[in-house]
Scaffold this motif. Structure first.
Motif, PDB file in Angstrom:
ATOM      1  N   PRO A  98       0.817  -1.216   0.000  1.00  0.00           N
ATOM      2  CA  PRO A  98       0.000   0.000   0.000  1.00  0.00           C
ATOM      3  C   PRO A  98       0.852   1.269   0.000  1.00  0.00           C
ATOM      4  O   PRO A  98       1.955   1.310   0.559  1.00  0.00           O
ATOM      5  CB  PRO A  98      -0.813  -0.114   1.292  1.00  0.00           C
ATOM      6  N   GLN A  99       0.324   2.320  -0.601  1.00  0.00           N
ATOM      7  CA  GLN A  99       0.850   3.681  -0.526  1.00  0.00           C
ATOM      8  C   GLN A  99      -0.287   4.530   0.046  1.00  0.00           C
ATOM      9  O   GLN A  99      -1.400   4.528  -0.505  1.00  0.00           O
ATOM     10  CB  GLN A  99       1.278   4.195  -1.897  1.00  0.00           C
ATOM     11  N   ASN A 100      -0.009   5.262   1.147  1.00  0.00           N
ATOM     12  CA  ASN A 100      -1.085   5.893   1.915  1.00  0.00           C
ATOM     13  C   ASN A 100      -0.832   7.381   2.109  1.00  0.00           C
ATOM     14  O   ASN A 100       0.301   7.857   2.073  1.00  0.00           O
ATOM     15  CB  ASN A 100      -1.242   5.219   3.277  1.00  0.00           C
ATOM     16  N   ARG A 101      -1.934   8.082   2.350  1.00  0.00           N
ATOM     17  CA  ARG A 101      -1.857   9.480   2.742  1.00  0.00           C
ATOM     18  C   ARG A 101      -1.545   9.526   4.242  1.00  0.00           C
ATOM     19  O   ARG A 101      -2.217   8.885   5.057  1.00  0.00           O
ATOM     20  CB  ARG A 101      -3.175  10.180   2.437  1.00  0.00           C
ATOM     21  N   GLY A 125      -4.257   8.264   6.664  1.00  0.00           N
ATOM     22  CA  GLY A 125      -4.014   6.849   6.379  1.00  0.00           C
ATOM     23  C   GLY A 125      -4.798   6.295   5.223  1.00  0.00           C
ATOM     24  O   GLY A 125      -4.820   5.079   4.999  1.00  0.00           O
ATOM     25  N   LYS A 126      -5.453   7.134   4.410  1.00  0.00           N
ATOM     26  CA  LYS A 126      -6.271   6.646   3.299  1.00  0.00           C
ATOM     27  C   LYS A 126      -5.383   6.001   2.228  1.00  0.00           C
ATOM     28  O   LYS A 126      -4.314   6.510   1.904  1.00  0.00           O
ATOM     29  CB  LYS A 126      -7.069   7.795   2.681  1.00  0.00           C
ATOM     30  N   LEU A 127      -5.850   4.884   1.678  1.00  0.00           N
ATOM     31  CA  LEU A 127      -5.143   4.198   0.596  1.00  0.00           C
ATOM     32  C   LEU A 127      -5.234   5.033  -0.683  1.00  0.00           C
ATOM     33  O   LEU A 127      -6.324   5.342  -1.172  1.00  0.00           O
ATOM     34  CB  LEU A 127      -5.746   2.812   0.358  1.00  0.00           C
ATOM     35  N   ARG A 134       5.856   8.380  10.886  1.00  0.00           N
ATOM     36  CA  ARG A 134       4.738   9.058  10.235  1.00  0.00           C
ATOM     37  C   ARG A 134       4.602  10.492  10.735  1.00  0.00           C
ATOM     38  O   ARG A 134       4.410  11.434   9.953  1.00  0.00           O
ATOM     39  CB  ARG A 134       3.442   8.281  10.486  1.00  0.00           C
ATOM     40  N   GLU A 177       2.691  11.691   1.712  1.00  0.00           N
ATOM     41  CA  GLU A 177       2.491  10.364   1.135  1.00  0.00           C
ATOM     42  C   GLU A 177       3.594   9.443   1.630  1.00  0.00           C
ATOM     43  O   GLU A 177       4.773   9.844   1.681  1.00  0.00           O
ATOM     44  CB  GLU A 177       2.495  10.417  -0.394  1.00  0.00           C
ATOM     45  N   GLN A 228       4.954   5.019   2.373  1.00  0.00           N
ATOM     46  CA  GLN A 228       4.855   3.589   2.056  1.00  0.00           C
ATOM     47  C   GLN A 228       5.780   2.854   3.014  1.00  0.00           C
ATOM     48  O   GLN A 228       6.897   3.288   3.273  1.00  0.00           O
ATOM     49  CB  GLN A 228       5.277   3.355   0.599  1.00  0.00           C
ATOM     50  N   PHE A 241       2.016   0.689   7.221  1.00  0.00           N
ATOM     51  CA  PHE A 241       0.715   0.620   6.553  1.00  0.00           C
ATOM     52  C   PHE A 241       0.407  -0.785   6.045  1.00  0.00           C
ATOM     53  O   PHE A 241      -0.757  -1.148   5.929  1.00  0.00           O
ATOM     54  CB  PHE A 241       0.672   1.595   5.377  1.00  0.00           C
ATOM     55  N   TRP A 298      -8.552  -3.096   3.165  1.00  0.00           N
ATOM     56  CA  TRP A 298      -8.818  -1.661   3.010  1.00  0.00           C
ATOM     57  C   TRP A 298     -10.264  -1.390   2.603  1.00  0.00           C
ATOM     58  O   TRP A 298     -10.631  -0.232   2.377  1.00  0.00           O
ATOM     59  CB  TRP A 298      -7.863  -1.047   1.989  1.00  0.00           C
TER      60      TRP A 298
END
Length: 844
Positions: free
Chosen positions: A607-610, A614-616, A802, A812, A814, A818, A831
């Motif tokens: 995953p790569q998240n905000r 934490g949104k995908l 984080r 952003e 990774q 996450f 997710w």
């Protein structure tokens, strides 16, 4: 029927039926109403015929019944056969009473031809291709409308019993309705048959005869074959012209002309036979003169001997080879004379295959090596005292001086086992010597050494100095110690030897040090001083190892490979662990081509998240490989191998297709990142692979991101950058991966279509303990803001990571914090991004 055809969209309807008289009142009234509904698009037959009941069978004019005629068009339907009974011409119309009525074909084609003209029907049209319908089907409206819509329809008799049939060329007998249709098609195509002028055919025939005549004398069967081929060519060309342009040529007269031409050529050929015989006599005479000249001037010594072994005639080369006495007689060696005498008594000597023999003239040091071939033949002579021919034997000896050839053979034999430049053994003979040493089952050590700086010396001082240096190295090795085997040159600057049996064991490492010190001494060539370094690899072969020479040498070469990885001169011994690792590399390379077909490659997604919530926002596709024989094979193992052997192209294409297909199961807000190797730009259509993957899956291009490492990017040239721009023009984005690990240069950032920088995980891992790392993160973030591109940090594993990154403006990330790499199904479940927003993977 008329209503059905009109309702189906027929342009006009022609009835090839006699409507000259009234029928029952109800039927006539119904037909009148149908004609009114048709709106004047109906043609009715008008014709002339002899009145069988009138005086002298006068001609009568048959026009449509008056109520019918008022609502239709009269069409002349008379057709006339020629003397041979065939219908070829079609009239433009008939003068019926005071009115000229156009023929049916003219009206159907909507064209006009002169009233006194006739049309030659083009029977190149196939009547079998005319669509037909049953009258019953039409009346019952049981036919598809598209067969009628927009067409002219002819209603006529087709049964032979009704008598409306005519003989025509090419198609034998056809109904009259078909003749009207073929005539109309001829007019519509404006394809009336024209007759070509005979002068053009005559000119072509003359040209063909000139071509045939240019071949000169030919054998009779060839002349006849040429005549047949020419006739076939004329008929084929006439047929082609007719089919293409409907132009007809009379070809009948050409065939007698060709036959006459062939007969003339045959007569001339027979007259030439006598001339050929005379020429044959001249040729025999010339051949005899030529053979005599060749015999005298032959480089081989040729001698003809009689049954007693005395020379009859000899070539000049034989005289130079064997010599002559004071009277000019050939001094032929006794062995050659004995060969001729033996043939007199040998049974069927003249039938035996000749044998190559050899002899020496003079001493061994300066003598001649002669090879000769003797052939016995039986000659016939005329004997006046006998009814039959008389036979005698002669022997022909062909001798050649092969002294120089034998010297070259010895030299070639030497070069086949020794290196031409240095005199060292070649690899094959060296292995045979090593095999003999190993068969004694005594300990030994095999050495392989490589010269460092040799290429530099070659470039600075030229290849002549380089060759002299190689020769000097071999000379030094040969002069070192009698316990060393013969030296072998394995390739350009690599040599090998092994230790012969000695009373006391030799320490191979000490021997390698002595060899390195001895070979590292400066080499002097005129005014040039050269010095080399040395890397040495050796393998100890103990008693009972039971190794073959190839495996023993391979161990020493493995040790040399390890020495080459060290800085400067080095000495390494064979290490089984390193060899095991190299064997694993070879095994990986061996099974790699079938990995995809065996479904051994899988793709996981990280995953790569905000960072704020934490949104995908994206996934990175990561390839994994598990083999039944080797187990798990990690990317850092097989990716370098795949890049070296070119299989990275297939792996990259496979991962790209899998990742793009998996993206269809995710919301449109989630991007898919796929790593690209720099090798995929070399000779491979990376642009085509991306286009194909997007076309198959119909994925939006902006959802695909290609990642290229900074180190790989620095090795690229203008064509690679151009390819990146071409892919970016599709809407696909580019990210620079592992930023900060290469030799960073700001110059390429402005020239590349980058949309994102991914900071290497090493900086993130140091955030808690190294303030410099935070400064670098802050600087790279400012750089990305200035360039207008995204910024993502890799390696986030803790909440502290984080928070620090978020405070430095990075949004952003990774890392394992996450999620680890997972299957696409696990991603969707964890997710909660599947369900209504996911799409079926129909592309698979």
């Amino acid at each position: 029927m008329l209503d059905a055809l009109t309702d189906a969209g027929a342009v006009d309807v022609f009835f090839d039926i006699d409507f000259a008289f009234a029928s029952d009142q109800g039927g006539d009234a119904a037909f009148v109403q149908a004609l009114e509904r048709a709106g004047g698009t109906t043609l009715l037959a008008s014709f002339m015929q002899r009145d069988r009941f009138g005086p002298a069978a006068e001609l009568t004019h048959n026009l449509p019944y008056a109520p019918f005629r008022e609502l239709s068009w009269p069409a002349a339907v008379n057709i006339y056969a020629e003397r041979d009974g065939l219908i070829r011409m079609y009239p433009s119309g008939e003068q019926i009473g005071t009115e000229f009525i156009s023929s049916a074909a003219v009206l159907l084609a909507g064209g006009r031809i002169p009233t006194d003209a006739s049309l030659e029907i083009n029977y190149g049209f196939d009547p079998n291709l005319v669509p037909t319908l049953s009258a019953v089907d039409v009346a019952n409206r049981e036919f598809p409308n598209h067969m009628v819509a927009g067409r002219s329809v002819v209603v006529g008799a087709g049964a032979v019993e009704l008598g409306d049939h005519y003989a025509v060329p090419l198609h034998q007998v056809v109904p009259g309705a078909i003749i009207h249709i073929l005539a109309a098609e001829t007019l519509l195509a404006q394809a009336g048959i024209a007759h070509g002028a005979i002068k053009y055919l005559a000119a072509a025939l003359i040209a063909l005869l000139l071509i045939l005549n240019a071949f000169g004398r030919e054998r009779p069967w060839r002349l006849v074959s040429a005549n047949l081929l020419a006739a076939c060519f004329i008929e084929g060309a006439a047929l082609l012209v007719f089919q293409s342009w409907f132009l007809s040529f009379p070809t009948a007269f050409a065939h007698p002309t060709l036959m006459a031409f062939t007969l003339v050529k045959l007569a001339r050929s027979l007259n030439i036979i006598s001339l050929l015989l005379r020429r044959k006599d001249v040729q025999i005479h010339n051949d005899q003169a030529l053979l005599s000249h060749l015999f005298a001037q032959s480089s081989d010594g040729i001698v003809i001997l009689d049954e007693a072994g005395d020379p009859i005639i000899q070539s000049r080369s034989a005289e130079a080879m064997f010599g002559t006495d004071a009277r000019g007689a050939l001094l032929l060696p006794a062995d050659l004379q004995a060969t001729a005498r033996r043939s007199k008594f040998g049974e069927n000597a003249f039938d035996q295959e000749p044998l190559v023999r050899s002899l020496m003239l003079g001493g061994l040091s300066n003598g001649k090596h002669i090879e000769y071939l003797s052939t016995t033949s039986r000659f016939q002579e005329v004997d006046t005292n006998s009814d039959g021919p008389k036979h005698r034997l002669i022997t022909a000896i062909s001798a050649r001086d092969v002294t120089e050839l034998k010297r070259q053979e010895r030299e070639i034999a030497y070069l086949s086992t020794h290196d031409e430049r240095t005199g060292a053994l070649r690899r094959g003979p060296f292995l045979e010597f090593l095999r003999a040493r190993l068969q004694t089952d005594q300990p030994t050590s095999v050495f392989v050494l490589n010269l460092s700086r040799f290429k530099t010396i070659n470039q600075l001082h030229g290849r002549d100095i380089g060759d002299a240096l190689l020769e000097a190295v071999v000379t030094r090795l040969q002069s070192m110690d009698a316990n060393l085997s013969a030296i072998s040159r394995l390739d350009g600057d690599s040599f090998s030897f092994f230790v012969e049996q000695t009373p006391e064991p030799v320490d191979p490492h000490e021997l390698a040090e002595v060899v390195r010190a001895h070979l590292s001494e400066p080499y002097v060539f005129s005014s040039i001083h050269a010095q080399i370094g040395l890397r040495v690899g050796f393998a100890k072969i103990d008693k009972g190892d039971n190794l073959g020479p190839e495996e023993a040498l391979s161990r020493a070469e493995d040790a040399l490979d390890a020495a080459k990885t060290m800085q400067g001169p080095a000495i390494c011994t064979y290490d089984p662990k390193n060899a095991e690792q190299r064997e694993r590399v070879r095994s990986i390379e061996r099974i790699m081509p079938d990995a995809i077909s065996r479904n051994e490659l899988s793709v996981l997604y990280q995953p790569q998240n905000r960072l704020s919530d934490g949104k995908l926002i994206g996934l990175e596709a990561l390839v994994r490989w598990r083999n039944e024989e080797l187990g798990a094979i990690y990317p850092d193992e097989f990716i370098p191998i795949a890049e070296a052997n070119g299989f990275i192209n297939s792996i990259g294409r496979h991962v790209l297709e899998e990742a793009v297909g998996a993206a269809l199961a995710l919301p449109d807000s989630v991007t898919m990142a796929v790593n690209v190797s720099s090798r995929q730009f070399d000779g491979n259509d990376l642009l085509g692979d991306v286009q194909q993957a997007l076309a198959i899956t119909n994925l939006k291009p902006e959802r695909l991101c290609l990642e290229l490492t900074e180190t790989a990017l620095l090795q690229q040239d203008a064509p690679t950058i151009e390819t990146m721009h071409d892919i970016a023009s599709l809407g696909v984005t580019w990210a620079l991966d592992d930023f900060g690990t290469g030799f960073s240069s700001m110059s390429y950032l402005s020239r590349l279509p980058l949309s994102k920088l991914k900071l290497d995980r090493s900086f993130t891992m140091s955030l808690d303990s190294d303030h410099t790392a935070r400064t670098i993160v802050r600087s790279v973030n400012h750089l990305c803001n200035g360039l207008g591109i995204g910024f993502l940090c890799e390696g986030i594993e803790t909440e502290s990571h984080r928070e620090i990154l978020l405070s430095e403006g990075c949004n952003e990330g990774q890392g394992y914090y996450f999620g680890r790499p997972q299957t696409i199904e696990e991603i969707i479940t964890h997710w909660n991004v599947g369900g209504a927003e996911s799409k079926a993977r129909s592309w698979a």
